[in-house]
Design a protein around this motif. Structure first.
Motif, short mmCIF file in Angstrom:
data_model
loop_
_atom_site.label_atom_id
_atom_site.label_comp_id
_atom_site.label_asym_id
_atom_site.label_seq_id
_atom_site.Cartn_x
_atom_site.Cartn_y
_atom_site.Cartn_z
N GLU A 181 29.69 42.36 56.72
CA GLU A 181 29.05 41.55 55.68
C GLU A 181 29.51 41.99 54.30
OE1 GLU A 181 24.91 40.44 55.94
OE2 GLU A 181 24.79 41.44 57.89
N LYS A 182 29.29 41.10 53.33
CA LYS A 182 29.52 41.40 51.92
C LYS A 182 30.97 41.77 51.59
CE LYS A 182 24.76 42.50 50.89
NZ LYS A 182 23.80 43.42 50.27
N LEU A 183 31.87 41.02 52.19
CA LEU A 183 33.28 41.13 51.83
C LEU A 183 33.58 39.99 50.87
CD1 LEU A 183 36.14 42.40 52.64
CD2 LEU A 183 36.33 40.41 54.13
N TYR A 197 36.57 45.24 49.59
CA TYR A 197 35.55 45.65 50.57
C TYR A 197 34.65 46.75 50.03
CZ TYR A 197 38.83 49.41 52.04
OH TYR A 197 39.67 50.49 52.07
N ARG A 198 34.61 46.93 48.70
CA ARG A 198 33.77 47.99 48.12
C ARG A 198 32.30 47.79 48.44
NH1 ARG A 198 34.01 47.76 42.35
NH2 ARG A 198 34.47 45.56 42.71
N PHE A 199 31.87 46.54 48.61
CA PHE A 199 30.44 46.28 48.85
C PHE A 199 30.16 45.97 50.32
CE2 PHE A 199 32.00 44.43 44.85
CZ PHE A 199 31.49 45.39 43.99
N ALA A 200 31.23 45.93 51.12
CA ALA A 200 31.09 45.49 52.51
C ALA A 200 30.27 46.49 53.33
CB ALA A 200 32.46 45.29 53.13
N TRP A 263 27.34 36.48 52.39
CA TRP A 263 28.42 36.20 51.45
C TRP A 263 29.58 35.53 52.17
CZ3 TRP A 263 29.91 40.95 47.96
CH2 TRP A 263 28.76 41.54 47.42
N THR A 264 30.29 34.71 51.41
CA THR A 264 31.62 34.30 51.82
C THR A 264 32.46 34.19 50.56
OG1 THR A 264 32.91 32.75 53.14
CG2 THR A 264 31.13 31.80 51.83
N THR A 265 33.71 33.75 50.71
CA THR A 265 34.57 33.57 49.54
C THR A 265 34.95 32.11 49.40
OG1 THR A 265 35.55 35.78 49.77
CG2 THR A 265 36.80 34.16 48.48
N MET A 266 34.80 31.57 48.19
CA MET A 266 35.29 30.22 47.89
C MET A 266 36.03 30.25 46.56
SD MET A 266 31.91 27.93 48.91
CE MET A 266 32.57 26.32 48.49
N GLY A 267 37.09 29.45 46.47
CA GLY A 267 37.74 29.24 45.19
C GLY A 267 36.97 28.14 44.47
N ILE A 268 36.36 28.47 43.34
CA ILE A 268 35.47 27.52 42.65
C ILE A 268 35.73 27.59 41.14
CG2 ILE A 268 33.67 27.66 44.42
CD1 ILE A 268 32.19 29.63 42.62
N PRO A 269 35.35 26.54 40.42
CA PRO A 269 35.52 26.62 38.97
C PRO A 269 34.56 27.66 38.39
CG PRO A 269 34.49 24.51 39.60
CD PRO A 269 34.82 25.22 40.87
N SER A 270 35.11 28.62 37.65
CA SER A 270 34.29 29.70 37.11
C SER A 270 33.26 29.16 36.13
CB SER A 270 35.16 30.73 36.40
OG SER A 270 34.34 31.72 35.80
N ASP A 271 32.09 29.80 36.12
CA ASP A 271 31.06 29.49 35.12
C ASP A 271 31.06 30.57 34.03
OD1 ASP A 271 30.09 31.69 36.44
OD2 ASP A 271 28.14 30.81 36.97
N PHE A 284 35.66 33.71 44.33
CA PHE A 284 34.46 34.50 44.02
C PHE A 284 33.67 34.76 45.29
CE2 PHE A 284 34.74 32.50 39.72
CZ PHE A 284 34.51 33.61 38.92
N PRO A 285 32.89 35.85 45.32
CA PRO A 285 31.91 35.99 46.39
C PRO A 285 30.77 35.00 46.12
CG PRO A 285 31.70 37.82 44.82
CD PRO A 285 32.88 36.98 44.37
N VAL A 286 30.41 34.22 47.13
CA VAL A 286 29.33 33.25 46.97
C VAL A 286 28.39 33.31 48.17
CG1 VAL A 286 30.73 31.62 45.61
CG2 VAL A 286 30.61 31.35 48.08
#
Ligand code: NAI
Length: 328
Positions: A181-183, A197-200, A263-271, A284-286
């Protein structure tokens, strides 16, 4: 019974298409109780359209119970009509003698046209995933070409990098992938992406501590994940297609159906999170709930991670500058 969802797929007669369409029609992407209508786009070229017909014959022959309809298209204006979901897979591959700049421009044209078509005819809640490379910049262009759709509807595929990282960590730790988890993976879908993977965690234990080898992270893990696409071409003689299709299924599945807090990873427009300029199409991690993704906030970014994030951001910024004149 549920109302069918309209799923548009471009590049439908290509390699990834051949691994992707059958799984969508089988319910792997949107759920085993969700009927789908496939709206398939290929280039107008006679050979491509004929190949698409062949793929559709095979889909027919699977007699998928969830398949509520299927159409072939040569024009994005009809392919994207009322689409609830669009997987933009088709792209211009790099030809002999083609510079990176030419590749960017050829694709910018495709994704400008397709962004405009989505803007004109797709459902206002359409969820768009760009797979075709350069995926982040193509997604950015499509988003910018569709001003009447919410920017958040446009995403780029980083999930293959995420899954590649999961499998490397599972092999290194000897633990099942499902336990990790948390990758996350930051940045561009390119060798500059930063798999982190620092938070995994595995069963609550820190993956970083379990591995306990910073040199492995830098010298083995990051290069292996970053260059995996090339390694597959080298071994298979063809680019990764089934694993890319699988990652597209995972991305859309999680976006529609949620991650249950994971968590998962998605390429998304940054806020603007983590100092990434607003609008940049960035991995980003989402977490995802109710069809909406949320960036995981408050993660500490150490010096090494900041360097890696800066590097992948720099590449994306350069790509964007390379196509800026086409968006003006
Ligand atoms: P492919 O060359 O086998 O298939 C691409 C298909 O797209 C072809 O049938 C082509 O006729 C079609 N196409 C081209 N331009 C089109 C347009 N304007 N409209 C509709 N269809 C169009 O390539 P493959 O292996 O299926 O890969 C597709 C893309 O996915 C490539 O750009 C590849 O680099 C990218 N990719 C991205 C990954 C990611 O993680 N984001 C992973 C693997 C591949």
């Amino acid at each position: 019974a549920k109302t069918p969802l309209r799923v548009a797929v471009t590049g439908a007669a290509g390699q990834i298409g051949y691994s992707l369409l059958f799984r969508i029609a089988n319910g792997d992407m949107l759920g085993k109780d969700q009927p789908v209508i496939l709206q398939l786009l290929e280039i107008p070229d006679e050979k491509a359209q004929k190949a698409l017909k062949g793929v559709m014959m095979e889909i027919d022959d699977c007699a998928f119970p969830l398949l509520a309809g299927m159409t072939a298209h040569a024009d994005p204006m009809t392919a994207f009509e009322d689409a609830d979901c669009a997987l933009l897979v088709g792209a211009r591959p790099r030809g002999p003698g083609m510079e990176r700049k030419d590749l960017l421009e050829a694709n910018a044209q495709i994704f400008t046209v397709q962004g405009k078509a989505l803007d004109a005819v797709a459902s206002r809640t359409v969820k768009v995933l760009v797979v075709g490379n350069p995926a982040n910049t193509n997604a950015y262009i499509a988003m910018k070409s569709a001003p009447s759709l919410p920017a958040k509807n446009f995403t780029a595929m980083l999930r293959l990098d995420h899954n590649r990282a999961l499998s490397q960590i599972a092999a290194k730790t000897g633990k099942p992938v499902a336990a990790i988890e948390k990758l996350c993976v930051w940045g561009n879908h390119s060798p500059t992406m930063y798999a982190d993977y620092r938070f995994a965690q595995i069963d609550g234990a820190s993956v970083k501590d379990l591995i306990g080898d910073e040199a492995w992270n830098r010298d083995t893990f990051l290069p292996t994940v970053g260059k995996r696409g090339g390694a597959i071409i080298e071994a298979r003689g063809l680019s990764s297609a089934a694993s890319a299709a699988n990652a597209a299924i995972d991305h859309m599945h999680d976006w529609f159906l949620g991650t249950g807090g994971k968590w998962t990873t998605m390429g998304i427009p940054s806020d603007g999170s983590y100092g990434i300029p607003e609008g940049t199409m960035f991995g980003f991690p989402v977490t995802v709930a109710n069809g909406e993704y949320t960036i995981v906030q408050g993660l500490p970014i150490d010096e090494f991670s900041q360097e890696r994030i800066n590097l992948t951001l720099k590449e994306l910024t350069e790509e964007r500058e390379g196509v800026a004149h086409l968006l003006a």
